[in-house]
Every structure is written in C-alpha cells, then in structure tokens.
Design a protein around this motif. Structure first.
Motif, PDB file in Angstrom:
ATOM      1  N   PHE A 225       0.846  -1.191   0.000  1.00  0.00           N
ATOM      2  CA  PHE A 225       0.000   0.000   0.000  1.00  0.00           C
ATOM      3  C   PHE A 225       0.876   1.233   0.000  1.00  0.00           C
ATOM      4  CE2 PHE A 225      -2.107   3.436   2.429  1.00  0.00           C
ATOM      5  CZ  PHE A 225      -3.128   3.705   1.540  1.00  0.00           C
ATOM      6  N   TYR A 226       0.508   2.191  -0.854  1.00  0.00           N
ATOM      7  CA  TYR A 226       1.199   3.475  -0.898  1.00  0.00           C
ATOM      8  C   TYR A 226       0.254   4.558  -0.432  1.00  0.00           C
ATOM      9  CZ  TYR A 226       3.632   7.617  -2.577  1.00  0.00           C
ATOM     10  OH  TYR A 226       4.252   8.847  -2.648  1.00  0.00           O
ATOM     11  N   HIS A 227       0.618   5.226   0.660  1.00  0.00           N
ATOM     12  CA  HIS A 227      -0.183   6.313   1.229  1.00  0.00           C
ATOM     13  C   HIS A 227       0.305   7.617   0.617  1.00  0.00           C
ATOM     14  CE1 HIS A 227      -1.905   8.226   5.178  1.00  0.00           C
ATOM     15  NE2 HIS A 227      -2.679   8.424   4.129  1.00  0.00           N
ATOM     16  N   GLU A 228      -0.367   8.038  -0.447  1.00  0.00           N
ATOM     17  CA  GLU A 228       0.175   9.119  -1.268  1.00  0.00           C
ATOM     18  C   GLU A 228       0.297  10.439  -0.527  1.00  0.00           C
ATOM     19  OE1 GLU A 228      -4.172   8.677  -2.828  1.00  0.00           O
ATOM     20  OE2 GLU A 228      -2.664   7.448  -1.847  1.00  0.00           O
ATOM     21  N   SER A 229      -0.658  10.756   0.381  1.00  0.00           N
ATOM     22  CA  SER A 229      -0.594  12.040   1.075  1.00  0.00           C
ATOM     23  C   SER A 229       0.547  12.109   2.087  1.00  0.00           C
ATOM     24  CB  SER A 229      -1.926  12.326   1.773  1.00  0.00           C
ATOM     25  OG  SER A 229      -2.160  11.390   2.800  1.00  0.00           O
ATOM     26  N   LYS A 230       0.972  10.957   2.597  1.00  0.00           N
ATOM     27  CA  LYS A 230       2.067  10.912   3.573  1.00  0.00           C
ATOM     28  C   LYS A 230       3.397  10.464   2.959  1.00  0.00           C
ATOM     29  CE  LYS A 230      -0.500  11.769   7.298  1.00  0.00           C
ATOM     30  NZ  LYS A 230      -0.288  12.869   8.248  1.00  0.00           N
ATOM     31  N   LYS A 231       3.334   9.999   1.699  1.00  0.00           N
ATOM     32  CA  LYS A 231       4.526   9.497   0.992  1.00  0.00           C
ATOM     33  C   LYS A 231       5.170   8.327   1.740  1.00  0.00           C
ATOM     34  CE  LYS A 231       5.574  13.929  -1.232  1.00  0.00           C
ATOM     35  NZ  LYS A 231       4.334  14.599  -0.786  1.00  0.00           N
ATOM     36  N   VAL A 232       4.310   7.431   2.224  1.00  0.00           N
ATOM     37  CA  VAL A 232       4.761   6.259   2.983  1.00  0.00           C
ATOM     38  C   VAL A 232       4.260   4.999   2.298  1.00  0.00           C
ATOM     39  CG1 VAL A 232       4.662   5.049   5.201  1.00  0.00           C
ATOM     40  CG2 VAL A 232       4.776   7.542   5.150  1.00  0.00           C
ATOM     41  N   LEU A 233       5.138   4.006   2.175  1.00  0.00           N
ATOM     42  CA  LEU A 233       4.793   2.732   1.550  1.00  0.00           C
ATOM     43  C   LEU A 233       4.855   1.635   2.607  1.00  0.00           C
ATOM     44  CD1 LEU A 233       5.939   1.513  -1.921  1.00  0.00           C
ATOM     45  CD2 LEU A 233       6.077  -0.045   0.024  1.00  0.00           C
ATOM     46  N   TYR A 234       3.834   0.754   2.621  1.00  0.00           N
ATOM     47  CA  TYR A 234       3.735  -0.357   3.560  1.00  0.00           C
ATOM     48  C   TYR A 234       3.853  -1.674   2.794  1.00  0.00           C
ATOM     49  CZ  TYR A 234       1.732   3.273   6.595  1.00  0.00           C
ATOM     50  OH  TYR A 234       1.516   4.425   7.316  1.00  0.00           O
ATOM     51  N   TYR A 235       4.732  -2.555   3.264  1.00  0.00           N
ATOM     52  CA  TYR A 235       5.055  -3.777   2.522  1.00  0.00           C
ATOM     53  C   TYR A 235       4.938  -4.994   3.444  1.00  0.00           C
ATOM     54  CZ  TYR A 235       8.035  -6.947  -0.297  1.00  0.00           C
ATOM     55  OH  TYR A 235       8.544  -7.998  -1.027  1.00  0.00           O
ATOM     56  N   PRO A 236       3.887  -5.827   3.282  1.00  0.00           N
ATOM     57  CA  PRO A 236       3.730  -7.016   4.119  1.00  0.00           C
ATOM     58  C   PRO A 236       4.469  -8.228   3.556  1.00  0.00           C
ATOM     59  CG  PRO A 236       1.772  -6.707   2.781  1.00  0.00           C
ATOM     60  CD  PRO A 236       2.704  -5.576   2.439  1.00  0.00           C
ATOM     61  N   LEU A 237       5.052  -9.008   4.466  1.00  0.00           N
ATOM     62  CA  LEU A 237       5.688 -10.274   4.132  1.00  0.00           C
ATOM     63  C   LEU A 237       5.227 -11.311   5.150  1.00  0.00           C
ATOM     64  CD1 LEU A 237       8.308  -7.927   3.928  1.00  0.00           C
ATOM     65  CD2 LEU A 237       8.966  -9.776   2.376  1.00  0.00           C
ATOM     66  N   THR A 238       5.050 -12.562   4.698  1.00  0.00           N
ATOM     67  CA  THR A 238       4.462 -13.567   5.582  1.00  0.00           C
ATOM     68  C   THR A 238       5.214 -14.884   5.517  1.00  0.00           C
ATOM     69  OG1 THR A 238       2.933 -14.441   3.904  1.00  0.00           O
ATOM     70  CG2 THR A 238       2.182 -12.543   5.184  1.00  0.00           C
ATOM     71  N   LYS A 239       5.136 -15.615   6.631  1.00  0.00           N
ATOM     72  CA  LYS A 239       5.703 -16.961   6.718  1.00  0.00           C
ATOM     73  C   LYS A 239       4.957 -17.711   7.809  1.00  0.00           C
ATOM     74  CE  LYS A 239      10.064 -19.446   7.488  1.00  0.00           C
ATOM     75  NZ  LYS A 239      11.516 -19.292   7.797  1.00  0.00           N
ATOM     76  N   ALA A 240       4.205 -18.743   7.408  1.00  0.00           N
ATOM     77  CA  ALA A 240       3.424 -19.561   8.345  1.00  0.00           C
ATOM     78  C   ALA A 240       2.511 -18.658   9.187  1.00  0.00           C
ATOM     79  CB  ALA A 240       4.342 -20.415   9.213  1.00  0.00           C
TER      80      ALA A 240
END
Length: 316
Positions: A225-240
């Motif tokens: 997800f890219y939060h355009e107004s805050k210029k912050v990107l969130y990147y999820p990674l998963t394992k089990a």
C-alpha cells in the motif's frame, strides 16, 4: 457475525504478552503487534483464498478467489461500522461472483468523474493483467481491462496502488516481488496497454522489527500500500503464522534506487491461535488514519477463518 468487540492480542515472539506500541505523542512511529477484528470474510462456495484488499472511507474491500484459481472471485464489503460484512453483487449478471480476475492478488481504488473504481491485478502472464471495475454501494461491474508491459514484454505484476488521480490521468505504482514500477493510464480509458518502468527496489535485508534485526528468509512477498498524502509505503511479508509489515518513508514517483525500511516503525503479528496468518494487503483509512488489512488464516483443523483486521495503536 461482527467481531468488533472482540480484541485479539498477539505477542510477537512471546505468547500472551503485549509489547510496546507507539510512544505517546509520536503518531505513526513505534512497534505494533496487536490487532482488532473488523469482520469475517468466510468462504463462498469454492472461493476460499483471501487475496486483494483496498480501503475506502466507509468500507474495506477484500477479494476471495476460487481454490482452483480459474479467475472466479467474490468481493466482500466490510464496513467500519456495525453492519455485517456483505458479498457484493456483480451488476453485469446479478450474481455474487465475477470471472476473469485471475489470482486477484492486489487492488486499489480510484475515483474518476465522481465514480469509484477498483483496479485489480490478475497476476496472469497472458490476457489481461489489470481489470477495472466500477462500483456503487454493494454492486460492481467490470468496465475495463488492460495489458501491462515492460520493454514490450507482458509483465504479470502482483501489486498495484494509485499514486495520483487527476481529471486526465491516473499514475500507479506496480510491484513484482520487492521491485516497484510506475505506469499511467488516461483517466477515462477502459482498454489499452500500461507501459511500466522500474522505479525502485524495496530493501528487506537488515530490516528492524521491534527494534531488532529480523531474518526474513522464507518469507513470502504479498501486496502493498502506498499512502500518497504521507509518501509512505507499507510492505507485508508472511511466513506460516508470522506476518510483518515494513515501512518506507519519503517515497515519491521520482524515487529511484534501493529504498531502506524505516527503523522507527514496524509491525509484526506472531499468532498463537492460527497456524497460518498471512496479511495479504493493507490500506490506510482516510477518516481515522488507521492501518487496516485482510488476512488468509487457518488452523490445523479449520481453513475458513479469513477476515479484515486493524492494527491497534497506530495512526498514520
């Protein structure tokens, strides 16, 4: 059944213990490892796999694809209120499912001419890589389909987020693995090709979660997800039964090179209840600033436990 009154506190690494969240007065920073249930998205026939997710002002939208992955999917509308989550209706045939969405791994919302639209990535290496659906209330309809190409070759991207929406064009970020690309469309286009170019890579090695280095070997890249107004990107990674979310700050359409994750903000859920706890994608609500996400969850005996949740204590 709505589960908003039920709070699940899950410790990262130590079961039953709640670790630190954001320090007072520092919204958007800290370590977050607890969540609250927003609504269940149970299986609908063979549609069992939670995939793409997007957050609107009043509703969260979560896609579930069919287990045989033939492109059929259903879309849940999960409210930020007291309503019960609903399976949306395909206005083209008045059914509860839609064909042709492929893996439907991620989606984003764009409002064009006052009409809301989903843009969904199919992850298909042939045919169309992006589908466009208009929606109003609890009903949607497919209105567009696009190919995605990099240097003339079809690119089966796994993530999508809007960057900028104007009256004439829509700029997107796309993701494949940890590489982010950029591409654009005319605002009213319903067919055509989205030509993408590499923008930057999301560095994961050396990431800090809860202030400590984390070994992400074997973790699977999910949506973003890219939060355009805050210029912050969130990147999820998963394992089990572990999901982490890395945060990247000061991200813009002109960013290049390798971007390092924030050292002052991180998320992790280590679930004692579920043997699989995968955050598929996520988004910030424009009204409350909270970080919502959808999950693909199961235990050793029950695979019908997907839902929508929100991190506690975090405000963007």
């Amino acid at each position: 059944m709505r589960l908003t009154t039920r709070r699940l506190f899950v410790a990262a690494g130590i079961l039953g213990m709640v670790i630190a969240t954001a320090p007072p007065g520092q919204a958007g920073t800290g370590y977050f490892n607890t969540y609250q249930e927003e609504g269940a998205t149970p299986n609908v026939g063979e549609h069992t796999g939670a995939q793409g997710f997007a957050v609107g002002a009043d509703y969260n939208y979560s896609i579930k694809n069919r287990s045989r992955d033939d492109g059929s999917a259903v879309i849940y509308r999960v409210p930020n209120a007291t309503e019960v989550p609903q399976v949306m209706t395909n206005g083209a045939n008045n059914s509860k499912s839609i064909a042709g969405l492929g893996h439907a791994n991620d989606m984003t919302i764009a409002t064009i001419g006052g009409v809301n639209h989903f843009f969904i990535v199919t992850m298909s290496s042939t045919g169309y890589q992006v589908k466009k659906l208009s929606y109003s209330g609890n009903t949607y309809k497919e209105v567009g389909r696009f190919t995605v190409k990099e240097n003339g070759a079809t690119k089966a991207v796994s993530g999508i987020n809007r960057v900028l929406v104007t009256s004439t064009k829509i700029d997107f970020f796309f993701k494949s693995g940890s590489t982010v690309y950029k591409g654009s469309l005319p605002a009213t286009a319903n067919t055509g090709t989205i030509n993408i170019t590499k923008a930057f890579t999301l560095k994961t090695s050396g990431a800090l979660v809860g202030g400590k280095p984390i070994d992400l070997t074997g973790f699977v890249s999910q949506g973003f997800f890219y939060h355009e107004s805050k210029k912050v990107l969130y990147y999820p990674l998963t394992k089990a039964n572990v999901s982490v979310v890395l945060v990247y700050r000061n991200v813009t359409s002109t960013s290049t090179g390798v971007l390092a994750p924030s050292k002052d903000t991180s998320f992790r859920i280590t679930s004692a209840k579920y043997s699989k706890f995968e955050i598929e994608s996520l988004g910030i609500n424009s009204k409350d600033g909270k970080l919502y996400f959808n999950t693909n969850r199961s235990t050793s005996t029950n695979g019908n436990l997907d839902g929508v949740q929100v991190f506690e204590g975090y405000v963007a």
